[in-house]
Every structure is written in C-alpha cells, then in structure tokens.
Scaffold this active site. Sequence first.
Site, mmCIF file in Angstrom:
data_model
loop_
_atom_site.group_PDB
_atom_site.id
_atom_site.type_symbol
_atom_site.label_atom_id
_atom_site.label_comp_id
_atom_site.label_asym_id
_atom_site.label_seq_id
_atom_site.Cartn_x
_atom_site.Cartn_y
_atom_site.Cartn_z
ATOM 1 N N THR A 76 173.167 -10.661 81.258
ATOM 2 C CA THR A 76 173.929 -11.525 80.353
ATOM 3 C C THR A 76 173.070 -12.643 79.753
ATOM 4 O OG1 THR A 76 175.809 -11.094 81.757
ATOM 5 C CG2 THR A 76 176.027 -12.924 80.228
ATOM 6 N N GLY A 119 173.220 -14.196 89.184
ATOM 7 C CA GLY A 119 173.338 -14.844 90.490
ATOM 8 C C GLY A 119 171.993 -14.848 91.204
ATOM 9 N N GLU A 388 180.859 -7.912 85.818
ATOM 10 C CA GLU A 388 180.886 -6.445 85.896
ATOM 11 C C GLU A 388 182.025 -5.848 85.066
ATOM 12 O OE1 GLU A 388 179.116 -3.718 87.220
ATOM 13 O OE2 GLU A 388 177.639 -5.309 87.040
HETATM 14 C C1 LIG Z 1 180.357 -16.025 88.543
HETATM 15 C C2 LIG Z 1 179.672 -15.122 87.596
HETATM 16 C C3 LIG Z 1 178.590 -14.374 88.013
HETATM 17 C C4 LIG Z 1 177.888 -13.567 87.130
HETATM 18 N N1 LIG Z 1 176.788 -12.875 87.568
HETATM 19 C C5 LIG Z 1 176.031 -12.186 86.660
HETATM 20 C C6 LIG Z 1 174.825 -11.526 87.056
HETATM 21 O O1 LIG Z 1 174.435 -11.543 88.235
HETATM 22 N N2 LIG Z 1 174.081 -10.915 86.120
HETATM 23 C C7 LIG Z 1 174.464 -10.887 84.815
HETATM 24 O O2 LIG Z 1 173.742 -10.311 83.999
HETATM 25 N N3 LIG Z 1 175.622 -11.460 84.403
HETATM 26 C C8 LIG Z 1 176.412 -12.106 85.292
HETATM 27 N N4 LIG Z 1 177.594 -12.714 84.895
HETATM 28 C C9 LIG Z 1 178.020 -12.605 83.498
HETATM 29 C C10 LIG Z 1 179.201 -11.679 83.335
HETATM 30 O O3 LIG Z 1 178.834 -10.348 83.583
HETATM 31 C C11 LIG Z 1 179.802 -11.848 81.933
HETATM 32 O O4 LIG Z 1 180.220 -13.185 81.815
HETATM 33 C C12 LIG Z 1 180.957 -10.904 81.729
HETATM 34 O O5 LIG Z 1 180.488 -9.592 81.565
HETATM 35 C C13 LIG Z 1 181.813 -11.281 80.520
HETATM 36 O O6 LIG Z 1 181.052 -11.339 79.376
HETATM 37 P P1 LIG Z 1 181.068 -12.612 78.398
HETATM 38 O O7 LIG Z 1 180.766 -13.809 79.211
HETATM 39 O O8 LIG Z 1 180.195 -12.253 77.273
HETATM 40 O O9 LIG Z 1 182.543 -12.722 77.930
HETATM 41 P P2 LIG Z 1 183.123 -12.455 76.425
HETATM 42 O O10 LIG Z 1 182.870 -11.031 76.171
HETATM 43 O O11 LIG Z 1 182.498 -13.451 75.519
HETATM 44 O O12 LIG Z 1 184.609 -12.731 76.718
HETATM 45 C C14 LIG Z 1 185.384 -13.760 76.078
HETATM 46 C C15 LIG Z 1 186.754 -13.176 75.729
HETATM 47 O O13 LIG Z 1 186.586 -12.195 74.710
HETATM 48 C C16 LIG Z 1 187.267 -11.006 75.062
HETATM 49 N N5 LIG Z 1 186.575 -9.842 74.494
HETATM 50 C C17 LIG Z 1 185.249 -9.531 74.570
HETATM 51 N N6 LIG Z 1 185.012 -8.379 73.956
HETATM 52 C C18 LIG Z 1 186.184 -7.936 73.467
HETATM 53 C C19 LIG Z 1 186.596 -6.799 72.732
HETATM 54 N N7 LIG Z 1 185.735 -5.849 72.374
HETATM 55 N N8 LIG Z 1 187.891 -6.672 72.422
HETATM 56 C C20 LIG Z 1 188.788 -7.607 72.799
HETATM 57 N N9 LIG Z 1 188.470 -8.696 73.488
HETATM 58 C C21 LIG Z 1 187.179 -8.870 73.823
HETATM 59 C C22 LIG Z 1 187.230 -10.971 76.580
HETATM 60 O O14 LIG Z 1 188.284 -10.165 77.095
HETATM 61 C C23 LIG Z 1 187.429 -12.457 76.900
HETATM 62 O O15 LIG Z 1 188.808 -12.724 76.905
HETATM 63 C C24 LIG Z 1 178.310 -13.490 85.783
HETATM 64 C C25 LIG Z 1 179.436 -14.224 85.357
HETATM 65 C C26 LIG Z 1 180.111 -15.020 86.250
HETATM 66 C C27 LIG Z 1 181.315 -15.791 85.775
#
Ligand SMILES: Cc1cc2nc3c(=O)[nH]c(=O)nc-3n(C[C@H](O)[C@H](O)[C@H](O)COP(=O)(O)OP(=O)(O)OC[C@H]3O[C@@H](n4cnc5c(N)ncnc54)[C@H](O)[C@@H]3O)c2cc1C
Length: 657
Positions: A76, A119, A388
Amino acid sequence: LRACERAELYVKIVRENNIPFEERGPLQILMGEDFFILLHEVMFVPSLQNLADDEQLSWWLAKAHDYKILGTYAQTELTHGSNVRGLQTSATYDESMYDGEGGWNVHTPSLEGMKWWPGGLAKSCNCVILMARVVIKGVDYGPHPFFFQVRDFETHASLPGVELRDIGAKMGYNGMDNGGMRITNVKIPRRHLLGKYVQVSKEGVYTKVGNQKMLFGTMSYTRLKISTGAGLNLAKACTTAIRYSAVRRQFAMQRTQFGEDVSLKTEGEKPDDMDAIVKPAKRSEAQVLDYSSQQYLLFPQLALAFAMHFTSEAGTKSYDHYIAQFKAENFKGLPEMHVLTSTLKAVSTVLAADGMEQCRKSLGGHGFLNAAGIGPQYLNALPQATYEGDFVVLSIQVGMAVFKACGRKLMKGLTKDPNNPSLDYLFAADLKELKTPTAPSLAELQAGITDFDFLERCMEKRANFVHFSAAQKFQEAVKQHGSMNANAIDEVKIDMMRMTYAHSYVLYVKGFRAKLDALKEGPLHKVLVPLFELFCLTIMDSGYEKGGGFGEFAASGALPASPAAFAILRARVKVLLAQLRPNAVSLVDAWNVPDYLLNSCLGRYDGRVYEALYEQTLYEPLNKTDIATGYYQHLQYILHPERRESGAQIEPQTAKL
Ligand SMILES: Cc1cc2nc3c(=O)[nH]c(=O)nc-3n(C[C@H](O)[C@H](O)[C@H](O)COP(=O)(O)OP(=O)(O)OC[C@H]3O[C@@H](n4cnc5c(N)ncnc54)[C@H](O)[C@@H]3O)c2cc1C
C-alpha cells in the site's frame, strides 16, 4: 517495546521447542494481539514461499523461518491501497549494473507513492516483499514483488536511500509499528525480483513462467486466517460479556426458569423450597443475564461466534483440499476457493467487530474501561475489516463470481457445478419460483421454524432472490453502458454488498449445520441446537448488525410477508433465549480462553470482578502519587492565584498511595 518483548518470547518458545513453521498457528493465537512477528509469519514468509523460485528460497527461506531476517509485506502507498494497479513505486531495469548481471533501480517518484501502512516496517523489520512497477526499456509491466532489504542486518540502521518512519498513533492496534517508506534510487540485484512466476534475463527479456493461477494461494490463505481470527475475537468478547452478566446484578426480578413465579419475600419471612434452589441474594437482585433483553443482546453474538468457528473449520478443510489440487496442476476449484475465502473474510471481520462492540455496550459503565478488555480488543480487531481487502472491494469480487454462476444457470441451464460446491444452492434454484415466489403459509412457518431443512432453505431462497434480481439489474446496466465496464458495475455495488452477506449467511448456516450433523444426537448436539436455531432466526428477524432482517426474506417468499409471521419469529426467539440461559456460561467456558488472553477484569474465570477492578487501579500511573503533577503545574494556581505572584508554590512530593 512490549511488542519486541513479546516477539522475543514467541521466538524463544518456537526455538526451544523446534516448532515447525506450519505448526506455529496456535502459538500465534495465544499471543492475543497482532504485532510484527505475526505479520512476518502470516504475510512475509507465505509470500516468499509462494512467489520466490527455488534458488531464491534457498537464499532466504531458512533465514526467514529462523528469524535471522524479519520481513513484512509492503504494497500500500499513500494514494493507493485497494487499487494495486495505481501503485507508483518503480523498479527500472539496468542491464549494466552488477558487472553486467543486471539490476534494478528502485525509486519512490513522489510523496504520493510513499509506502504507507505496512506492519512492522517502521522499526522492526529489516526486509520486505516490495510491490513495485517493473519497467524494462521503457515498457511498464505493472507491479511485481521484490525482495528488498531496508535495514542493515548487523546494525539494524536503515540503509542509504531508504527513509523509514512510523506513520503515527492509531485508534488501536498500536502494538504494530505500521510504517512509511520513501526509497531514493536504491540499487538491487536483478534476481531480487521474485521469480516463481516472472523471470527477467540479463538482457532484460521479461518472461512469464509457471501457472499464474497459483498466485491466488497466499491471498486466500491470509483471508482464511483473518476470518478464523475474527470468530475467535468475537468468542473472547462473548466470554467476557456473558460471564460478567452472570456476576452483575441490578434490580430485583424473580427467576421463572425454575417453574414457579414466586413473589419476592419481605424481610423476616421463613426460608422455603425456593431457597434450596436459588440463593437469597439471587432473589433480591437479579443477575443481568436473567433479563431477556440482555440475552437478546448477547446470545445471538454467541451463536454467531460458533457459526464463524465451525464455518472456518470447514473452510480450512476446503482450502487444504484445493491447494493440494492446485499443486497437482488442477485449477478447476480456483473460483470456489476465491469466492469462499473472500466472502468469509469480508463478512466475518465486519460482523465480529460489530458483535464485539455490542458485547462491550452490554457491560454498562465498566465496559468503557480498558480493564474490561473488550474495548482495546475491539479497536485492535477493527482494521481486519480493511486490510487484505476492504468489505466493498471484496464484495465486488464475490458479486462478479456469483453473477458468472447466475449466467451459467440462466443461459446454459446448469443445475450443478462440481467445482463450485458452495454455490450448489444457486444452481439448484427453481427459476419459475424465483419469478413468482410462493411463500410458505403461517402454519408451514410455525411447523418449519424448528426444522433445520426449512431454516436452511430460507437462507438459500433469500440469497437466490438477491443474487438473481441483482444479476438482472446488472444485465440491464451492461446493456445501458455498452459493456461490463466500471459504470455498469457501479450500478450494482450496493446489490453486491447484499449478495455477499446473503451468501455468507448460507455458508455459516451450512457450516454450523454440518457440525451438528457430525455431532449426531449426543449431549453436545442438544446444547448447540437452540444456538443454531437462534442464529438462523436472528438473521431472519431483526438481523445481525448488517445484511439480515425480515424484509428480504419476506420479499423473496422465504417467509410469509405478514405481521403474524414476524410475531411467530419473535416468539420463538424468546423461547430459545430462555432455553439457552442455563447453558450460557458453560458455552463460553467451552472456548477455554485463558484469563491472560481474555485480559479482562470483568470476564475472569473466577468471577472476582470487583476485586480485580480495584486491583487494576494500583497499576494506573495517575495513582502512583496522591497529588498529581497537574496540581503542581496548574491546579494550585487556579485555587491559589496569589502563589504565582508570591512564588510560594507547593513543590512536588513523591508520597505513594
Ligand atoms: C491496520 C492496518 C494494517 C495494514 N497493514 C498493511 C500491510 O502490512 N501492508 C500493506 O501493504 N498494506 C497494509 N495496510 C493497508 C491496507 O491493505 C489498505 O488500507 C486496504 O487495502 C484499503 O485500501 P485503501 O486504504 O486504499 O482504501 P480505499 O480503497 O481508498 O478505500 C476508501 C473507500 O473507498 C471504497 N472503495 C475503494 N475502491 C472502490 C471501488 N472500486 N468501488 C467502490 N468503493 C470503493 C472503499 O470501500 C472505502 O470505503 C494496512 C492497513 C491498516 C488499516
């Protein structure tokens, strides 16, 4: 520091007992909280195993198994998480590097492209699986996994060109040092591109190797692990809430479960037969667990925890079965495994988090204390619903797979797909019935409400109604937008979310029922039956926090659309709650969660709640002294403004409590 201390203990136990990598799962659960070493086990090592070629495994796998290197998964970025294709971090091939062996120039091109969230990346790990865009001779091949070292293996200092930082305090989950990383033109060898599925020659020729379908393996594994963990989290919250509700007393109410409703005696009355069964204390103030409302808040959550647990067990068996098939180059079960693990991950994490909060709220004021345990555990569990694959993103994948199955049923008349057994109910749907549903009569509902076949059919009928009506809307949207494009998909995203819930409830009911069938008619079966029924009726009645409720069941013809039907459900729920009450504490004790893992003054096994609440205040930093620092620095000047001017302030003393 505490995470590092725990990690050292975890590794000590593994090393002293020579626990093989595959058998470390139970120990991970007993750690009670997510921290970097667990991510190393659940994400880094499996990714390496699934993505590295044999030679690369010989370089890194043994070291990773033995914690000589500590890794995480860095995908991410600040601006892209769900949309992996939007990642910016690049790895540009340069065949002149490393004396003509070739290498990669890895770079973060902008602030937006900084890795953000992995993480353990901030302070703990010294290497990562890095997702970066492969660029060769100006051609962009998209994101690929690399082995990437971030800290010196001897000194642990961050390497030149690698800027690492912690991304800041979170709502919970602070045992994990989630990190940010900016990479500035760092050179790594050509062979650090993980090569099980892609190889790049010295000359820069990009070749796909092996079967790309195996790539789904790690993802499914991690999702399954997360959904299993979600069920256990909810089980812990139920344990605390139900045990405490059996200890906590408020107001007077006569228990009626013993067959008579005897009025409360006034002081001085003689003891009678009731005293032999119910202690006098119980008769003057009721355990809050005896209130039907408290049971209505908690027992459905207990039923859900069991449903999740049994379904995860079944899911793990399916996973093992399919992975064995994939290893034998048979990938027919791939869609099944994908839909199964995506559905369970998406729904279990959301329902478990909501259920934990429900349990916390049922604890009254003390539930708001960290010492109650559930609050911090809930905050730690919350991000499971996001990482995930967030719920919506996963529900799109589930929805598209279910649409495909609907298409095969509608166009090709398929009545079964041996490679998609969890959708058997969809292929078996009666299309005429779907068009003009005939609901059961009230008498049939009354008779069926204790019949497992009837209950299971209700879930299936409702799910098919949701699936096929959404498929029809999708077909119309595709026509309107000209193809299966993003706009057409967006028209049915709300439906896909509902489809995912509906499908998950079918899976849970089948998973729970399979366990009951396996138990046959034994004593455990008897205890679990009302729990199973309550689980089904909760979905149909008010619904769990999300994706349930009477409406869709009535609309689909699974239930009669009448107030009388609703009343039948509600009445049966009340009967089941009363049946469950005597076994409720034993049912949570059956989880056998050790006190240290429950980490709750309210949920402790011996029920000594109030002593524990008092004792924990001794560890509160504010209680280390009678007068707090705030008094010396500020309070005294509010109370005695003259002290500022005269300089006659009182200085700190260190008297202990
Ligand atoms: C505690 C924690 C630990 C993590 N650990 C890791 C890690 O070890 N390694 C790593 O790489 N990442 C990690 N992450 C990141 C995590 O995998 C991402 O935050 C997660 O996949 C969501 O992606 P985003 O943040 O881009 O959310 P977004 O995609 O920006 O989501 C925002 C909103 O948009 C909506 N949305 C997104 N796409 C669509 C779509 N196509 N259609 C409709 N709605 C949509 C979502 O449902 C959500 O409501 C971690 C996150 C957290 C919170």
